[in-house]
Each structure stands twice: as C-alpha cells, then as structure tokens.
Design a protein around this motif. Structure first.
Motif, mmCIF file in Angstrom:
data_model
loop_
_atom_site.group_PDB
_atom_site.id
_atom_site.type_symbol
_atom_site.label_atom_id
_atom_site.label_comp_id
_atom_site.label_asym_id
_atom_site.label_seq_id
_atom_site.Cartn_x
_atom_site.Cartn_y
_atom_site.Cartn_z
ATOM 1 N N LYS A 1 0.834 -1.205 0.000
ATOM 2 C CA LYS A 1 0.000 0.000 0.000
ATOM 3 C C LYS A 1 0.870 1.257 0.000
ATOM 4 O O LYS A 1 0.565 2.233 -0.674
ATOM 5 N N MET A 2 1.966 1.238 0.752
ATOM 6 C CA MET A 2 2.873 2.381 0.755
ATOM 7 C C MET A 2 3.454 2.583 -0.640
ATOM 8 O O MET A 2 3.479 3.703 -1.154
ATOM 9 N N ARG A 3 3.919 1.512 -1.249
ATOM 10 C CA ARG A 3 4.505 1.596 -2.587
ATOM 11 C C ARG A 3 3.488 2.177 -3.581
ATOM 12 O O ARG A 3 3.817 3.020 -4.396
ATOM 13 N N THR A 4 2.234 1.724 -3.483
ATOM 14 C CA THR A 4 1.188 2.189 -4.394
ATOM 15 C C THR A 4 0.934 3.683 -4.238
ATOM 16 O O THR A 4 0.821 4.417 -5.222
ATOM 17 N N ILE A 5 0.865 4.170 -3.011
ATOM 18 C CA ILE A 5 0.618 5.595 -2.758
ATOM 19 C C ILE A 5 1.795 6.444 -3.247
ATOM 20 O O ILE A 5 1.610 7.461 -3.927
ATOM 21 N N LEU B 1 -6.939 22.529 1.884
ATOM 22 C CA LEU B 1 -8.259 23.142 1.699
ATOM 23 C C LEU B 1 -8.146 24.605 1.300
ATOM 24 O O LEU B 1 -8.945 25.112 0.506
ATOM 25 N N GLY B 2 -7.144 25.296 1.812
ATOM 26 C CA GLY B 2 -6.948 26.708 1.489
ATOM 27 C C GLY B 2 -6.499 26.943 0.065
ATOM 28 O O GLY B 2 -6.646 28.039 -0.470
ATOM 29 N N GLY B 3 -5.961 25.920 -0.575
ATOM 30 C CA GLY B 3 -5.517 26.052 -1.957
ATOM 31 C C GLY B 3 -6.507 25.501 -2.958
ATOM 32 O O GLY B 3 -6.156 25.226 -4.099
ATOM 33 N N GLU B 4 -7.754 25.346 -2.517
ATOM 34 C CA GLU B 4 -8.759 24.722 -3.384
ATOM 35 C C GLU B 4 -8.920 25.453 -4.709
ATOM 36 O O GLU B 4 -9.130 24.836 -5.754
ATOM 37 N N SER B 5 -8.774 26.774 -4.693
ATOM 38 C CA SER B 5 -8.896 27.522 -5.956
ATOM 39 C C SER B 5 -7.749 27.175 -6.910
ATOM 40 O O SER B 5 -7.833 27.432 -8.104
ATOM 41 N N GLU B 6 -6.695 26.594 -6.376
ATOM 42 C CA GLU B 6 -5.557 26.159 -7.194
ATOM 43 C C GLU B 6 -5.598 24.648 -7.434
ATOM 44 O O GLU B 6 -4.590 24.037 -7.755
ATOM 45 N N ASN B 7 -6.769 24.046 -7.240
ATOM 46 C CA ASN B 7 -7.008 22.623 -7.518
ATOM 47 C C ASN B 7 -6.352 21.657 -6.546
ATOM 48 O O ASN B 7 -6.191 20.482 -6.868
ATOM 49 N N THR B 8 -5.995 22.092 -5.358
ATOM 50 C CA THR B 8 -5.316 21.193 -4.434
ATOM 51 C C THR B 8 -6.196 20.014 -4.013
ATOM 52 O O THR B 8 -5.696 18.908 -3.857
ATOM 53 N N VAL B 9 -7.491 20.232 -3.836
ATOM 54 C CA VAL B 9 -8.393 19.124 -3.482
ATOM 55 C C VAL B 9 -8.519 18.165 -4.669
ATOM 56 O O VAL B 9 -8.537 16.942 -4.491
ATOM 57 N N VAL B 10 -8.559 18.706 -5.875
ATOM 58 C CA VAL B 10 -8.598 17.868 -7.077
ATOM 59 C C VAL B 10 -7.320 17.030 -7.171
ATOM 60 O O VAL B 10 -7.366 15.842 -7.517
ATOM 61 N N TYR B 11 -6.166 17.622 -6.840
ATOM 62 C CA TYR B 11 -4.913 16.872 -6.831
ATOM 63 C C TYR B 11 -4.990 15.725 -5.825
ATOM 64 O O TYR B 11 -4.554 14.603 -6.105
ATOM 65 N N PHE B 12 -5.523 16.021 -4.637
ATOM 66 C CA PHE B 12 -5.686 14.988 -3.610
ATOM 67 C C PHE B 12 -6.534 13.842 -4.146
ATOM 68 O O PHE B 12 -6.172 12.670 -4.024
ATOM 69 N N GLU B 13 -7.673 14.176 -4.757
ATOM 70 C CA GLU B 13 -8.580 13.156 -5.286
ATOM 71 C C GLU B 13 -7.915 12.347 -6.401
ATOM 72 O O GLU B 13 -8.095 11.123 -6.484
ATOM 73 N N ASP B 14 -7.149 13.005 -7.249
ATOM 74 C CA ASP B 14 -6.467 12.338 -8.361
ATOM 75 C C ASP B 14 -5.464 11.310 -7.836
ATOM 76 O O ASP B 14 -5.460 10.145 -8.253
ATOM 77 N N ILE B 15 -4.591 11.731 -6.915
ATOM 78 C CA ILE B 15 -3.579 10.815 -6.380
ATOM 79 C C ILE B 15 -4.245 9.690 -5.604
ATOM 80 O O ILE B 15 -3.851 8.517 -5.721
ATOM 81 N N ALA B 16 -5.282 10.006 -4.831
ATOM 82 C CA ALA B 16 -6.009 8.969 -4.081
ATOM 83 C C ALA B 16 -6.601 7.937 -5.031
ATOM 84 O O ALA B 16 -6.492 6.724 -4.800
ATOM 85 N N LYS B 17 -7.212 8.405 -6.105
ATOM 86 C CA LYS B 17 -7.824 7.487 -7.080
ATOM 87 C C LYS B 17 -6.765 6.597 -7.720
ATOM 88 O O LYS B 17 -6.969 5.389 -7.879
ATOM 89 N N ARG B 18 -5.632 7.171 -8.097
ATOM 90 C CA ARG B 18 -4.545 6.385 -8.675
ATOM 91 C C ARG B 18 -4.084 5.293 -7.708
ATOM 92 O O ARG B 18 -3.672 4.214 -8.130
ATOM 93 N N ALA B 19 -4.147 5.609 -6.411
ATOM 94 C CA ALA B 19 -3.704 4.669 -5.380
ATOM 95 C C ALA B 19 -4.805 3.688 -4.976
ATOM 96 O O ALA B 19 -4.607 2.876 -4.069
#
Length: 201
Positions: free
Chosen positions: A44-48, A166-184
């Motif tokens: 799981k660590m390797r995947t993330i 959360l403070g960088g949401e206008s810069e897509n930081t939450v979208v980045y989180f979701e993208d990496i999570a989905k890949r993992a």
C-alpha cells in the motif's frame, strides 16, 4: 502489516517500474538502477508513493513539494501508516541549495517532488525510503540544513496540512488529492471530510 520485496515479480519484458515507459530489461535492469518494485515496503505504501510519482511525472508538475508531501502524508495515514512526519527545510544537492518539503517515515525520506523542482529546471532522482529511484548510487542529498526559508516555505510551516490543502482549493489542491487517491485505489465519498481531519496536523 506484512513487508514484501517484489524484485522477483518484475519480468525482463515487463514495463519498468521507474516510470520511464521502457521495458525493464531496456531500462533499470540494464543500468542496475533501483525501481519502485525493489524497495522493501508494504504494497500500500509503494502504491501511494508511486501514484504520487506518476501524478507529478504525467503533469510535469514543477515545484509540487509542499502539496504532494501533504497529500502523501494524509493518504499514508489513512492507509494506517504511523511514524510519518512532513518536513520543510533546506535541501542541498551538489551545488544546488533550495527550500523544500518531504516526508519521513521512521526517519527515512520519501521525496517524489525532488524529481521536478522550481530550480531552473533541475530534476533529481526521487527518494523512496532513503533510496534513489532510477539510480544506482546511494542517497547523497542533504536534507534539513538550517537557514532562513523563503516566504512560501514559511507559510507552509504556519498552516496545518488540512488547512494548507483546503486553502488552496482555488488552485485545484483538493482535485490533486482526489487524483492521487484514485490512482492509489483510495476512493473517498467526500475528500474534504478526510482532509479536514488533518486541520490540527
């Protein structure tokens, strides 16, 4: 958790796990370079970590150290890993000296963003548990040198991980989180709820 070493699972004709897109025999096997699959750790660590690497590489994302370190910390924590610390400080590599963020797991560095810095296009081998991915030499980067940090690094240090994302949401930081999570392979019904758990971290 079981610790697994996957060196034998990489076939000569399989795609190299370093992310080059080449066959293993034409890439890291030939060069005797270390691949993600050769790092001794839980799957799981390797995947993330590999998902974060793929995200940075595919987007050619320069200067992502603060956000990707925060995202990896949360995803690894949600996967049950403890003994994690996000560090922000100065890194020295050869003649280059710059502010940077990285993770440490039980004292070992994890640093995917080092592969695409803001330092005049400089790119370095990413670090996974104190090992250089795609390289055959030992880790020689010097992390944590004390000196004054730039304004961005000082800002990152003043924020919790959750507030920073959360403070960088206008810069897509939450979208980045979701993208990496989905890949993992980590799907959350509400990513903001997960991130909000880390507003004290």
């Amino acid at each position: 958790m079981e610790r697994v070493l996957h060196m034998s699972n990489i076939g000569r004709n399989d795609k190299c796990t370093c992310g080059s897109g080449l066959k293993y025999k034409q890439c890291c096997l030939r060069n005797n370079n270390l691949t993600f699959g050769q790092i001794e750790c839980e799957d799981k660590m390797r995947t993330i970590v590999k998902s974060t690497y793929d995200f940075i590489k595919e987007r050619d994302f320069q200067g992502s150290c603060h956000i990707t370190s925060a995202i990896m910390f949360i995803l690894l924590s949600e996967a049950g890993f403890t003994d994690l610390v996000v560090k922000t400080g100065v890194v020295v590599i050869d003649e280059s000296v710059f502010d940077h963020s990285w993770l440490e797991y039980r004292g070992q560095k994890i640093d995917m963003a080092i592969m695409n810095t803001l330092q005049n296009g400089l790119k370095f081998s990413p670090v996974f548990l104190d090992k250089l991915i795609g390289a055959s030499e030992p880790l020689k980067y010097i992390y944590g040198i004390n000196r004054d940090l730039d304004a961005m690094a000082e800002f990152v240090l003043s924020e919790s991980l959750g507030d920073y994302i959360l403070g960088g949401e206008s810069e897509n930081t939450v979208v980045y989180f979701e993208d990496i999570a989905k890949r993992a392979g980590m799907q959350f019904s509400d990513a903001k709820d997960i991130i909000s758990k880390y507003t004290d971290t």
